[in-house]
Design a protein around this motif. Structure first.
Motif, PDB file in Angstrom:
ATOM      1  N   ASP A 227      28.617 -53.007 -38.981  1.00 54.12           N
ATOM      2  CA  ASP A 227      27.037 -53.036 -39.412  1.00 54.12           C
ATOM      3  C   ASP A 227      26.183 -54.095 -38.537  1.00 54.12           C
ATOM      4  O   ASP A 227      24.988 -53.777 -38.270  1.00 54.12           O
ATOM      5  N   ALA A 228      27.054 -55.156 -38.173  1.00 52.99           N
ATOM      6  CA  ALA A 228      26.133 -56.216 -37.441  1.00 52.99           C
ATOM      7  C   ALA A 228      25.584 -55.572 -36.021  1.00 52.99           C
ATOM      8  O   ALA A 228      24.186 -56.072 -35.687  1.00 52.99           O
ATOM      9  N   ALA A 229      25.998 -54.460 -35.483  1.00 51.77           N
ATOM     10  CA  ALA A 229      25.592 -53.962 -34.384  1.00 51.77           C
ATOM     11  C   ALA A 229      24.260 -53.232 -34.553  1.00 51.77           C
ATOM     12  O   ALA A 229      23.251 -53.321 -33.744  1.00 51.77           O
ATOM     13  N   LEU A 230      24.179 -52.630 -35.911  1.00 48.10           N
ATOM     14  CA  LEU A 230      22.860 -52.036 -36.268  1.00 48.10           C
ATOM     15  C   LEU A 230      21.725 -53.227 -37.014  1.00 48.10           C
ATOM     16  O   LEU A 230      20.682 -52.907 -36.798  1.00 48.10           O
ATOM     17  N   ASP A 231      22.287 -54.185 -37.572  1.00 50.81           N
ATOM     18  CA  ASP A 231      21.558 -55.262 -38.090  1.00 50.81           C
ATOM     19  C   ASP A 231      20.701 -55.901 -37.187  1.00 50.81           C
ATOM     20  O   ASP A 231      19.575 -56.336 -37.309  1.00 50.81           O
ATOM     21  N   ALA A 232      21.551 -56.006 -35.682  1.00 53.44           N
ATOM     22  CA  ALA A 232      20.656 -56.577 -34.562  1.00 53.44           C
ATOM     23  C   ALA A 232      19.332 -55.770 -34.111  1.00 53.44           C
ATOM     24  O   ALA A 232      18.778 -56.013 -33.272  1.00 53.44           O
ATOM     25  N   LEU A 233      19.216 -54.338 -34.754  1.00 51.43           N
ATOM     26  CA  LEU A 233      18.076 -53.379 -34.473  1.00 51.43           C
ATOM     27  C   LEU A 233      17.258 -53.577 -35.542  1.00 51.43           C
ATOM     28  O   LEU A 233      16.115 -53.135 -35.150  1.00 51.43           O
ATOM     29  N   ALA A 234      17.289 -54.219 -36.411  1.00 48.71           N
ATOM     30  CA  ALA A 234      16.456 -54.046 -37.628  1.00 48.71           C
ATOM     31  C   ALA A 234      15.305 -54.884 -37.524  1.00 48.71           C
ATOM     32  O   ALA A 234      15.029 -55.992 -37.002  1.00 48.71           O
ATOM     33  N   VAL A 235      14.045 -54.206 -37.751  1.00 45.66           N
ATOM     34  CA  VAL A 235      12.936 -54.876 -37.604  1.00 45.66           C
ATOM     35  C   VAL A 235      12.295 -54.787 -39.088  1.00 45.66           C
ATOM     36  O   VAL A 235      12.424 -53.672 -39.671  1.00 45.66           O
ATOM     37  N   ASP A 236      11.353 -55.486 -39.435  1.00 47.03           N
ATOM     38  CA  ASP A 236      10.614 -55.519 -40.828  1.00 47.03           C
ATOM     39  C   ASP A 236       9.747 -54.260 -40.587  1.00 47.03           C
ATOM     40  O   ASP A 236       8.991 -54.000 -39.746  1.00 47.03           O
ATOM     41  N   THR A 237       9.475 -53.537 -41.808  1.00 50.14           N
ATOM     42  CA  THR A 237       8.744 -52.492 -42.149  1.00 50.14           C
ATOM     43  C   THR A 237       7.549 -52.588 -43.255  1.00 50.14           C
ATOM     44  O   THR A 237       7.959 -52.112 -44.196  1.00 50.14           O
ATOM     45  N   PRO A 238       6.450 -53.326 -42.967  1.00 48.61           N
ATOM     46  CA  PRO A 238       5.683 -53.856 -43.844  1.00 48.61           C
ATOM     47  C   PRO A 238       5.034 -52.593 -44.871  1.00 48.61           C
ATOM     48  O   PRO A 238       5.021 -52.849 -46.102  1.00 48.61           O
TER      49      PRO A 238
END
Ligand SMILES: *Cc1c(COP(=O)(O)O)cnc(C)c1O
Length: 357
Positions: A227-238
């Motif tokens: 999962d960490a590989a995808l977590d490194a791509l996550a941005v906030d989506t207000p």
């Protein structure tokens, strides 16, 4: 004034495309989910559930006998999956000088990824049989290497790189390792090649339902061992109900997701196995026919045949309506996709004979 309705091309004479006719179930599912957006899972709940099934299906293909628990998502295409793999590795890499090491056979999407992400792309030469040269890759990596790329089914010659050896090099320098099986991923499970999570320390993998998967365009796939590989791509989506997003695009194609699931439901594993075996037989048959006529042929590894056909004959084949393309080095390139039948190939060879006379 009404114009005549434009018609899509027929697949009868399409011999160099990496896409194909979608499976009828996939076509129907895509139409049903045309007005859905998996990028907003709190609103479009059922397509979000379907996406989890798509990832499970792709992970099963990429797992062999290993547990199919890879994370991932349905990308818009292979290009996005490759860009995201580079982005994830860059984001997880310490240090400001970042490079990616890939064989010269790597798809041009890595050039785009490097440009967009501001990383250096180090392309290394191939061996005599168009595979990544392991020694050249070992010589190219250093502390700045965030990612090593291996290709499992190259776009020009259908070659599978030595994946376990490349993974070992990446591990030695603490780099991530990505396998690009965008085209080959639905054929490779039925071969002896080492290419995926079960065979080597692969971190991320590109596998496109809209190529051999017989799903409608657009449907690509990115898988990650952790999962960490995808977590490194996550941005906030207000403004969305879901709080973060790892995908590159916002709105995405529900048709692609539903089509991919329907295709895999219909075809995994027996339908894909039959398609892969038929394609391999067709490629071997065509390679033999061309070699018999004196052309230099690059022996097919996956179902793709490249042969040195003179420019004038190539042009005549195009004039006869065959949708064929050439490699960078100029060889005629025939991709034996599921829509490419033996009778189409016979007609193609007959036309070639007629042209040669
Ligand atoms: C087709 C292909 C891609 C790019 O995929 P798109 O879906 O066209 O963006 C990347 N890598 C390989 C090996 C491919 O064959």
């Amino acid at each position: 004034m009404r114009q005549p309705e434009p018609e899509p091309q027929s697949f009868d004479r399409v011999l160099s495309s990496m896409c194909t006719e979608p499976h009828p179930d996939a076509r129907a599912a895509a139409e049903r989910f045309l007005a859905t957006n998996p990028g907003d899972p709190a609103t479009y709940e059922s397509v979000a559930e379907l996406e989890a099934r798509a990832v499970e299906g792709l992970a099963t293909l990429a797992a062999h006998s290993a547990p199919a628990d890879a994370a991932g998502y349905v990308t818009s295409r292979g290009t996005e999956a490759n860009v995201q793999a580079v982005r994830s590795a860059r984001n997880r890499h310490d240090g400001s000088e970042v490079n990616v090491v890939a064989p010269a056979s790597a798809h041009f999407s890595f050039t785009k990824a490097a440009e967009v992400l501001g990383v250096e792309l180090r392309t290394v030469p191939l061996d005599d049989d168009f595979r990544a040269d392991v020694d050249a890759v070992a010589a190219a990596v250093n502390d700045g290497t965030a990612l090593v790329v291996g290709v499992a089914g190259s776009t020009e010659y259908g070659r599978v790189d030595p994946i376990p050896e490349l993974a070992a090099i990446a591990e030695e320098v603490g780099a991530g390792f990505h396998v690009d099986a965008a085209w080959g991923g639905f054929v490779l499970p039925f071969t002896d090649h080492a290419w995926s999570f079960a065979d080597a320390a692969v971190d991320t993998l590109t596998i496109d339902p809209h190529k051999y998967g017989q799903a409608p365009v657009p449907a690509g796939g990115l898988l990650a061992r952790e999962d960490a590989a995808l977590d490194a791509l996550a941005v906030d989506t207000p403004y969305l109900e879901s709080r973060s997003q790892a995908t590159l695009t916002g709105t995405r194609s529900g048709a692609g997701v539903a089509g991919a699931v329907a295709a895999m439901d219909a075809l995994w594993p027996d339908g894909y196995r039959e398609a892969a075996e038929r394609a391999a037989d067709n490629a071997d048959w065509l390679a033999d026919e061309l070699a018999d006529r004196g052309y230099r042929v690059v022996e097919p590894e996956l179902p793709l045949v490249a042969a040195d056909v003179p420019e004038s004959e190539f042009e005549s084949l195009r004039d006869a309506g065959w949708k064929v393309s050439r490699t960078g080095a100029g060889e005629l390139r025939v991709v034996c996709m599921p829509h490419v039948t033996r009778s189409a190939l016979r007609a193609f060879v007959d036309d070639l004979d007629r042209i040669r006379r």
